[in-house]
Design a protein around this motif. Sequence first.
Motif, PDB file in Angstrom:
ATOM      1  N   LEU A   7      16.846  88.185  81.139  1.00  0.00           N
ATOM      2  CA  LEU A   7      17.622  89.332  81.639  1.00  0.00           C
ATOM      3  C   LEU A   7      18.631  88.883  82.688  1.00  0.00           C
ATOM      4  N   TRP A   8      18.192  88.035  83.603  1.00  0.00           N
ATOM      5  CA  TRP A   8      19.095  87.547  84.656  1.00  0.00           C
ATOM      6  C   TRP A   8      20.269  86.772  84.036  1.00  0.00           C
ATOM      7  N   SER A   9      19.956  85.917  83.062  1.00  0.00           N
ATOM      8  CA  SER A   9      21.013  85.130  82.420  1.00  0.00           C
ATOM      9  C   SER A   9      22.009  86.032  81.695  1.00  0.00           C
ATOM     10  N   TYR A  10      21.491  86.991  80.930  1.00  0.00           N
ATOM     11  CA  TYR A  10      22.383  87.900  80.207  1.00  0.00           C
ATOM     12  C   TYR A  10      23.240  88.721  81.173  1.00  0.00           C
ATOM     13  N   HIS A  11      22.648  89.164  82.272  1.00  0.00           N
ATOM     14  CA  HIS A  11      23.417  89.913  83.269  1.00  0.00           C
ATOM     15  C   HIS A  11      24.604  89.071  83.774  1.00  0.00           C
ATOM     16  N   GLU A  12      24.327  87.805  84.096  1.00  0.00           N
ATOM     17  CA  GLU A  12      25.383  86.939  84.636  1.00  0.00           C
ATOM     18  C   GLU A  12      26.469  86.676  83.594  1.00  0.00           C
ATOM     19  N   VAL A  13      26.072  86.436  82.348  1.00  0.00           N
ATOM     20  CA  VAL A  13      27.053  86.206  81.287  1.00  0.00           C
ATOM     21  C   VAL A  13      27.890  87.462  81.067  1.00  0.00           C
ATOM     22  N   ALA A  14      27.240  88.628  81.055  1.00  0.00           N
ATOM     23  CA  ALA A  14      27.979  89.878  80.862  1.00  0.00           C
ATOM     24  C   ALA A  14      28.995  90.086  81.979  1.00  0.00           C
ATOM     25  N   ALA A  15      28.589  89.810  83.223  1.00  0.00           N
ATOM     26  CA  ALA A  15      29.518  89.977  84.345  1.00  0.00           C
ATOM     27  C   ALA A  15      30.689  89.010  84.240  1.00  0.00           C
ATOM     28  N   ALA A  16      30.401  87.748  83.883  1.00  0.00           N
ATOM     29  CA  ALA A  16      31.477  86.754  83.763  1.00  0.00           C
ATOM     30  C   ALA A  16      32.420  87.105  82.622  1.00  0.00           C
ATOM     31  N   ARG A  17      31.879  87.545  81.492  1.00  0.00           N
ATOM     32  CA  ARG A  17      32.743  87.908  80.367  1.00  0.00           C
ATOM     33  C   ARG A  17      33.554  89.155  80.687  1.00  0.00           C
ATOM     34  N   THR A  18      32.989  90.082  81.457  1.00  0.00           N
ATOM     35  CA  THR A  18      33.765  91.257  81.874  1.00  0.00           C
ATOM     36  C   THR A  18      34.973  90.822  82.687  1.00  0.00           C
ATOM     37  N   GLU A  19      34.746  89.887  83.612  1.00  0.00           N
ATOM     38  CA  GLU A  19      35.842  89.410  84.466  1.00  0.00           C
ATOM     39  C   GLU A  19      36.879  88.637  83.665  1.00  0.00           C
ATOM     40  N   THR A  20      36.413  87.839  82.700  1.00  0.00           N
ATOM     41  CA  THR A  20      37.316  86.969  81.947  1.00  0.00           C
ATOM     42  C   THR A  20      38.031  87.702  80.822  1.00  0.00           C
ATOM     43  N   PHE A  21      37.283  88.500  80.052  1.00  0.00           N
ATOM     44  CA  PHE A  21      37.825  89.114  78.845  1.00  0.00           C
ATOM     45  C   PHE A  21      38.090  90.613  78.975  1.00  0.00           C
ATOM     46  N   GLY A  22      37.379  91.267  79.868  1.00  0.00           N
ATOM     47  CA  GLY A  22      37.452  92.715  79.976  1.00  0.00           C
ATOM     48  C   GLY A  22      36.156  93.356  79.509  1.00  0.00           C
ATOM     49  N   ALA A  23      35.928  94.599  79.959  1.00  0.00           N
ATOM     50  CA  ALA A  23      34.646  95.257  79.721  1.00  0.00           C
ATOM     51  C   ALA A  23      34.398  95.563  78.252  1.00  0.00           C
ATOM     52  N   ASP A  24      35.464  95.773  77.460  1.00  0.00           N
ATOM     53  CA  ASP A  24      35.287  96.181  76.070  1.00  0.00           C
ATOM     54  C   ASP A  24      35.486  95.057  75.068  1.00  0.00           C
ATOM     55  N   HIS A  25      35.581  93.820  75.544  1.00  0.00           N
ATOM     56  CA  HIS A  25      35.727  92.700  74.619  1.00  0.00           C
ATOM     57  C   HIS A  25      34.424  92.508  73.843  1.00  0.00           C
ATOM     58  N   PRO A  26      34.485  92.146  72.557  1.00  0.00           N
ATOM     59  CA  PRO A  26      33.257  91.999  71.763  1.00  0.00           C
ATOM     60  C   PRO A  26      32.233  91.063  72.375  1.00  0.00           C
ATOM     61  N   ASP A  27      32.673  89.961  73.001  1.00  0.00           N
ATOM     62  CA  ASP A  27      31.712  89.034  73.587  1.00  0.00           C
ATOM     63  C   ASP A  27      31.028  89.628  74.811  1.00  0.00           C
TER      64      ASP A  27
END
Length: 658
Positions: A472-492
Amino acid sequence: MADDRLVQGRYRLLDTIGRGGMGEVWRALDESLGRQVAVKCLKPMGPRHEPGFLRVLRERFRREARVAAALQHRGITVVHDFGEDDGTLFLVMELLTGRNLSQLMDDNRHAPLPVPDVIEIAEQLTAALAYTHEQDIVHRDLKPANIVRTTDGTVKICDFGIARLNHDIGFTARLTGSGVAMGTPHYMSPEQIGAGTVDHRSDLYSLGCVLYEIATGAPPFNQDDPWSVLVGHRDTAPDPPRTRRPDLPEPYQRIMLDLLAKDPDDRPPDADELGKRLADARHRQGVRGPGDATAPTERLPPWTRGMTHGSPASGARPPRRTVLDRSAAVLTAAWTGGQGAPRREASPAAGTAQPAPSDDAPDSVAALTARLERSHTLARAGRHFEAHQIAAEVLAGRERVLGPDHPDTLSCRHHLAFGLARLGRLEDCCAMARQVAEARARVLGPHHPDTLATRYELAYVQGQLGKWTEALWSYHEVAAARTETFGADHPDTLAARYEVGISLGRLGRGAEALTVYRDLVAARTRAQGADAPETLRARHGLGVSLGRLGRWEEALAEAREVATARERVLGADHPDTLVSRREIAVALGWLGRWADALSIYRQVADARERVLGAAHLDALASRSDQAQCLDQLGRTAEAAALYRRVAALRREYAAGRR
């Protein structure tokens, strides 16, 4: 400095990128790691220079190395090494491909950059400054020539030659007392000019000057006389940017003017707050950005194209392409001269120039690549032990030819790590994957897609091991990083958020999981459409969460709608459709409607047996569901016969596996 010189027995100087009165920047080959780098050299000085002045320059150079090497952010130029060779100080940095903002303005004949470009640059610079200021470092010379926009769209801050550690006041005073200019007039804050207290808000003022220039075509104070420029910064209010650029949205004008406030207390308090204001301005103006799902694909950096979350623990990645980059290589400082570099090979995945293979290497590199593809093919065929052996040999070869930190070497290590998972060696996989993630973060940056792909798949293996809190912690961090990099609605980003929901459910945190799935359904519907398979998958998770909370009537309604949609979109026998139909039966059972549930369990079992075979684990699980339902209805003899059949098929399956 002579051409083809070998600095400290390692860095082969190839050609000059920039040259000025105090030093040179060279494109060089790091012969130890087989990669191209930029080497910045401080020239030996003659007796015409005052000794105190030379001491200050040398101390500034050493200071730049120490400060820049401590910063690890995708928006900061990476420093690899520092030293002195035969009396010449040198600094080794990543070789960037792209143009600094000053060059971009020159290319554009000093016309303003497009508004979306201004906004994207502002957001990336703000994120980099927020990180820098968190490390207690103030740049103090932010200007267009020290900001590079690389060919993949990444914006990077360079040249920390006069950066200040906030706690290091004595050193700063000694430098200033030497008479060395500390900043560039067009971008200096009033407190720098007036010898006042300089802190992180001075960088925000300089950022305001930079944004003003790229948005309007000229700095806020653009007189020819340097003294007049300094007086303007100190005493004169700048013209509102919209008087020069009417199409600039009002919220961005307000932000620029607040950054250019004379009193530091009237500016945004820090870069984090500035980032929030920029995000709010984008939202209110409906300006599309690189992470927006509705933005054209070409607004994304090239390395984001075609990127998906992939199959968990698959180690899959898009094929690597080598292209000839015709952009200039730039290392920015006042004395580099802004000269371009010759053509060279570039690696889109890394975002920095990579070396063309040496004359004796292409066959080896090509052979290693071909062997790794063979490993991928064997893995897809289920021949995981053979695939692992080949990947291990390729890794050893790539480490010899390319070096341990080359992106292609790290790609091979990623593949090898998750090959261990396919061999059932999950703990070994976790240990190796952590090493790969750390190396990719160090070499490529913590938010690079390759880094995040490794961390994402590491989280999946943690889940397989039952380490759901870690997952859960890992997924949370990846989700936050991808939000910052790609945007909240990006497929990744959405893929990582989906796994957050899965992890919360596994941990029994059903209410939190329900919230995640509701948000995810809305985001996927907005980004991909109501009938997209990934939207339906999120809706399935929502229904499961409702069931875990005991809300079975709602869960039943959701399962029926999702099953109907999946049958229409995917087909009646698609595995996802059958999973949703089984969820209907589960809800019916919890509601005490066992006869209805039995009919659906039987349909699902028949379909799985027809598609997958009678001995497939999913088909056997469905027959077990059917037997349990018969037990609930009191039809124990039928249930017992079915249990015996399932047991026999399981033995048959196990024998076939051996």
